[in-house]
Design an enzyme around this catalytic site. Structure first.
Site, PDB file in Angstrom:
ATOM      1  N   CYS A  29     -14.513  -5.765  21.925  1.00  0.00           N
ATOM      2  CA  CYS A  29     -13.557  -5.342  20.902  1.00  0.00           C
ATOM      3  C   CYS A  29     -12.367  -4.635  21.540  1.00  0.00           C
ATOM      4  CB  CYS A  29     -14.246  -4.469  19.862  1.00  0.00           C
ATOM      5  SG  CYS A  29     -15.109  -3.087  20.567  1.00  0.00           S
ATOM      6  N   CYS A  39      -8.399   1.257  -0.948  1.00  0.00           N
ATOM      7  CA  CYS A  39      -7.829   0.794   0.314  1.00  0.00           C
ATOM      8  C   CYS A  39      -7.872  -0.718   0.288  1.00  0.00           C
ATOM      9  CB  CYS A  39      -8.668   1.348   1.456  1.00  0.00           C
ATOM     10  SG  CYS A  39      -8.459   0.436   2.988  1.00  0.00           S
ATOM     11  N   GLN A  98     -21.402  -5.457  11.692  1.00  0.00           N
ATOM     12  CA  GLN A  98     -20.006  -5.889  11.707  1.00  0.00           C
ATOM     13  C   GLN A  98     -19.354  -5.658  10.342  1.00  0.00           C
ATOM     14  OE1 GLN A  98     -18.104  -6.922  14.106  1.00  0.00           O
ATOM     15  NE2 GLN A  98     -19.517  -7.430  15.762  1.00  0.00           N
ATOM     16  N   GLU A 119     -30.733  -1.832  22.998  1.00  0.00           N
ATOM     17  CA  GLU A 119     -29.846  -1.033  22.149  1.00  0.00           C
ATOM     18  C   GLU A 119     -30.225   0.440  22.284  1.00  0.00           C
ATOM     19  OE1 GLU A 119     -27.234  -1.193  19.852  1.00  0.00           O
ATOM     20  OE2 GLU A 119     -27.718   0.896  19.433  1.00  0.00           O
ATOM     21  N   CYS A 132      -4.099   0.875   8.597  1.00  0.00           N
ATOM     22  CA  CYS A 132      -3.340  -0.346   8.914  1.00  0.00           C
ATOM     23  C   CYS A 132      -2.150  -0.050   9.825  1.00  0.00           C
ATOM     24  CB  CYS A 132      -2.789  -0.969   7.640  1.00  0.00           C
ATOM     25  SG  CYS A 132      -4.055  -1.523   6.511  1.00  0.00           S
ATOM     26  N   ASP A 173     -22.249  -7.003  24.324  1.00  0.00           N
ATOM     27  CA  ASP A 173     -21.336  -6.701  23.216  1.00  0.00           C
ATOM     28  C   ASP A 173     -21.155  -5.187  23.151  1.00  0.00           C
ATOM     29  OD1 ASP A 173     -19.842  -6.660  20.905  1.00  0.00           O
ATOM     30  OD2 ASP A 173     -21.476  -7.257  19.566  1.00  0.00           O
ATOM     31  N   TYR A 212     -26.641  -4.380  24.114  1.00  0.00           N
ATOM     32  CA  TYR A 212     -25.889  -3.699  23.051  1.00  0.00           C
ATOM     33  C   TYR A 212     -26.115  -4.462  21.745  1.00  0.00           C
ATOM     34  CZ  TYR A 212     -23.295  -1.980  27.167  1.00  0.00           C
ATOM     35  OH  TYR A 212     -22.928  -1.460  28.371  1.00  0.00           O
ATOM     36  N   CYS A 271       0.850  -1.199   0.000  1.00  0.00           N
ATOM     37  CA  CYS A 271       0.000   0.000   0.000  1.00  0.00           C
ATOM     38  C   CYS A 271       0.880   1.240   0.000  1.00  0.00           C
ATOM     39  CB  CYS A 271      -0.910   0.000   1.220  1.00  0.00           C
ATOM     40  SG  CYS A 271      -1.855   1.526   1.354  1.00  0.00           S
TER      41      CYS A 271
HETATM   42  N1  SAH Z   1     -24.218  -6.778  18.956  1.00  0.00           N
HETATM   43  C1  SAH Z   1     -24.306  -5.975  17.786  1.00  0.00           C
HETATM   44  C2  SAH Z   1     -23.766  -4.553  17.974  1.00  0.00           C
HETATM   45  C3  SAH Z   1     -22.481  -4.392  18.730  1.00  0.00           C
HETATM   46  S1  SAH Z   1     -21.740  -2.791  18.644  1.00  0.00           S
HETATM   47  C4  SAH Z   1     -23.625  -6.653  16.610  1.00  0.00           C
HETATM   48  O1  SAH Z   1     -22.835  -7.583  16.771  1.00  0.00           O
HETATM   49  O2  SAH Z   1     -23.922  -6.286  15.472  1.00  0.00           O
HETATM   50  C5  SAH Z   1     -22.238  -2.034  20.102  1.00  0.00           C
HETATM   51  C6  SAH Z   1     -23.666  -1.517  20.073  1.00  0.00           C
HETATM   52  O3  SAH Z   1     -23.920  -0.909  21.339  1.00  0.00           O
HETATM   53  C7  SAH Z   1     -23.920  -0.432  19.039  1.00  0.00           C
HETATM   54  O4  SAH Z   1     -25.058  -0.802  18.272  1.00  0.00           O
HETATM   55  C8  SAH Z   1     -24.206   0.825  19.879  1.00  0.00           C
HETATM   56  O5  SAH Z   1     -25.162   1.672  19.291  1.00  0.00           O
HETATM   57  C9  SAH Z   1     -24.728   0.223  21.158  1.00  0.00           C
HETATM   58  N2  SAH Z   1     -24.571   1.060  22.379  1.00  0.00           N
HETATM   59  C10 SAH Z   1     -23.591   1.918  22.674  1.00  0.00           C
HETATM   60  N3  SAH Z   1     -23.753   2.425  23.921  1.00  0.00           N
HETATM   61  C11 SAH Z   1     -24.858   1.831  24.435  1.00  0.00           C
HETATM   62  C12 SAH Z   1     -25.530   1.925  25.683  1.00  0.00           C
HETATM   63  N4  SAH Z   1     -25.077   2.718  26.652  1.00  0.00           N
HETATM   64  N5  SAH Z   1     -26.620   1.161  25.868  1.00  0.00           N
HETATM   65  C13 SAH Z   1     -27.084   0.340  24.890  1.00  0.00           C
HETATM   66  N6  SAH Z   1     -26.494   0.220  23.684  1.00  0.00           N
HETATM   67  C14 SAH Z   1     -25.398   0.955  23.449  1.00  0.00           C
END
Ligand code: SAH
Length: 454
Positions: free
Chosen positions: A410, A161, A285, A335, A82, A383, A314, A73
């Protein structure tokens, strides 16, 4: 003796920082040397020396590491994307494995035999189904798309990219041709004026559906119809074109309001045999194939049973919970983004899933409400974004007393901090599985199963 600024020392790189910078020891002092590889023997010039550590630059690699490879790249090490195009993927995976292990054992107090080998990505390039390209003017006044330089808002003009789906390259070219023909102004954040901010692209790989979203500092742009026409006639898989309005003085890319210029305003992808709709503002994702692996791992660890209630915190557009809904009696998703919750509800409907409900709100607040409603959750999946869970949420989860908690994270550091809090409540880590969702970057996902020992 301490190292001196501007002096050159010969040393071997022995480790990486969590950000992927090389580390060596000179006279017992840790020296951070970006863009090096473990195993490099190099002449290192000290750029800055603090009391206990220093920063250096590799002036000359005397003996390159066996892990090194040649980057393909042009803007590697200038762009903030990266970190690892100079070492091979196996070496990168070793870094990620170690990063998860170090955090979980040191901060989380987890014993190392609970940590499984990292699950690698089948593709190290071209895996990203989402691109957000800042727009800029080059020195000839032409509109260009690019990438932010590392830790900065300076745009490095570059159309393609290696991490992104190759189909985006063509879209960028068509868009730029239109933008230059129309002579639309480009947003300048220093004076908060100009129209075009970002070109935001999403691609549903499995269904071959493309979304083009233009983020603008205006309510409308001239030539909207011509843009749609041009994109449509050149891209057979174009499904929707959206104008996202962001008139704020902010470095958040998208604004809250969107206007659909063509199509339904969303695309649909297939994941774990289900169909999911993706709106511009919903989380999805970025590495679809790895997401399937991640969710299967989470499902295996969750060990769900037909009579159980699953709480998916989440939940974004509901992907994790919905992919497991057929294994449980009922599913509740939580969410904070309203549009994502709408998507989650539609996703349930569309896939004929009737045992689910979704709550829009903050995870910690919603968990408290569910507790007052006397919910019995057998398994809770969390998550959260990079900053991890709020500590009060961990307290409430403990009060809801699920048999199993699956933590999808993550960020190994916040995961380990939170794991420690769960352990203080009596949960024990049974297994941790690192999953590489983001090859060539330092980011690494981890799935952890916690339960009380039986
Ligand atoms: N589990 C899903 C999203 C994970 S990303 C997947 O795998 O696709 C994290 C998510 O948490 C996002 O959608 C974000 O909008 C949400 N989020 C962030 N802060 C939050 C909070 N305080 N309460 C609830 N959800 C939240």
């Amino acid at each position: 003796m301490t190292v001196k600024k501007n002096e050159i020392y010969k040393s071997e790189i022995i480790d990486y920082t969590t950000e992927g910078s090389g580390v060596c020891r000179i006279d017992g002092m840790a020296v951070f040397v970006p863009n090096t590889a473990v195993g490099d023997i190099a002449e290192i010039k000290i750029l800055k020396a603090a009391k206990n550590y220093a920063f250096g630059k590799a002036e000359n690699i005397l003996n390159p590491s066996a892990d090194r490879c040649i980057s393909d790249c042009e803007i590697f090490q200038k762009c903030g994307g990266c970190v690892f195009r100079h070492i091979n993927y196996e070496a990168e995976l070793r870094f990620k494995q170690k990063r998860v292990k170090d955090a979980l054992t040191r901060i989380g107090g987890v014993s190392s035999e609970k940590i499984m080998p990292i699950v690698c990505s089948d593709r190290a390039d071209g895996y990203r189904n989402k691109a957000q390209l800042p727009l800029t003017l080059d020195k000839n006044g032409k509109i260009r798309a690019g990438f932010f330089a590392s830790r900065s808002h300076r745009v490095i003009p570059q159309n393609k990219c290696a991490l992104q789906s190759p189909i985006f390259n063509k879209v960028v070219n068509i868009f730029l041709e239109w933008a230059n023909d129309e002579k639309i102004t480009v947003y300048d954040e220093t004076v908060h004026s100009g129209v075009l901010r970002h070109l935001y692209l999403r691609y549903a790989e499995k269904t071959d559906e493309l979304m083009v979203c233009v983020v603008v500092n205006a309510d409308e742009i001239k030539g909207e119809n011509r843009l749609v026409k041009k994109l449509k006639s050149n891209l057979s898989n174009l499904k929707t074109v959206v104008l996202n309005i962001n008139k704020e003085k902010t470095n958040v890319i998208t604004g809250r309001e969107s206007r659909v210029l063509y199509g339904n305003g969303y695309i649909t992808d297939e994941l774990c045999g289900l169909k999911f709709r993706i709106s511009p503002l919903s989380f999805y994702q970025v590495n679809r194939d790895q997401a399937e692996k991640l969710y299967r791992i989470a499902a295996d660890l969750a060990g769900l049973k037909k009579h159980e209630t699953l709480l998916d915190m989440y939940c974004g557009t509901g992907t994790i919970g919905l992919s497991m809904a057929d294994r449980v009696k009922s599913l509740i998703g939580v969410e904070i983004i309203p549009q994502a919750v709408e998507d989650a509800k539609k996703n349930a409907q569309r896939n004929g899933i009737e045992n689910s409900r979704f709550i829009c709100g903050d995870a910690a607040v919603a968990a408290k409400t569910l507790k007052t409603e006397d919910l019995k959750a057998d398994c809770i999946i969390v998550d959260p974004p990079r900053k991890g869970c709020e500590s009060s949420l961990i307290g409430t989860i403990n009060e809801l007393s699920p048999k199993r908690v699956v933590y999808v994270s993550c960020d190994p550091a916040t995961l380990s901090r939170d794991v420690r809090l769960f352990e203080e409540k009596g949960y024990i880590v049974q297994q941790a599985i690192p999953v590489d969702m983001f090859p060539r970057t330092v980011h690494v996902e981890t799935v952890v199963l916690m339960s009380h020992n039986i």
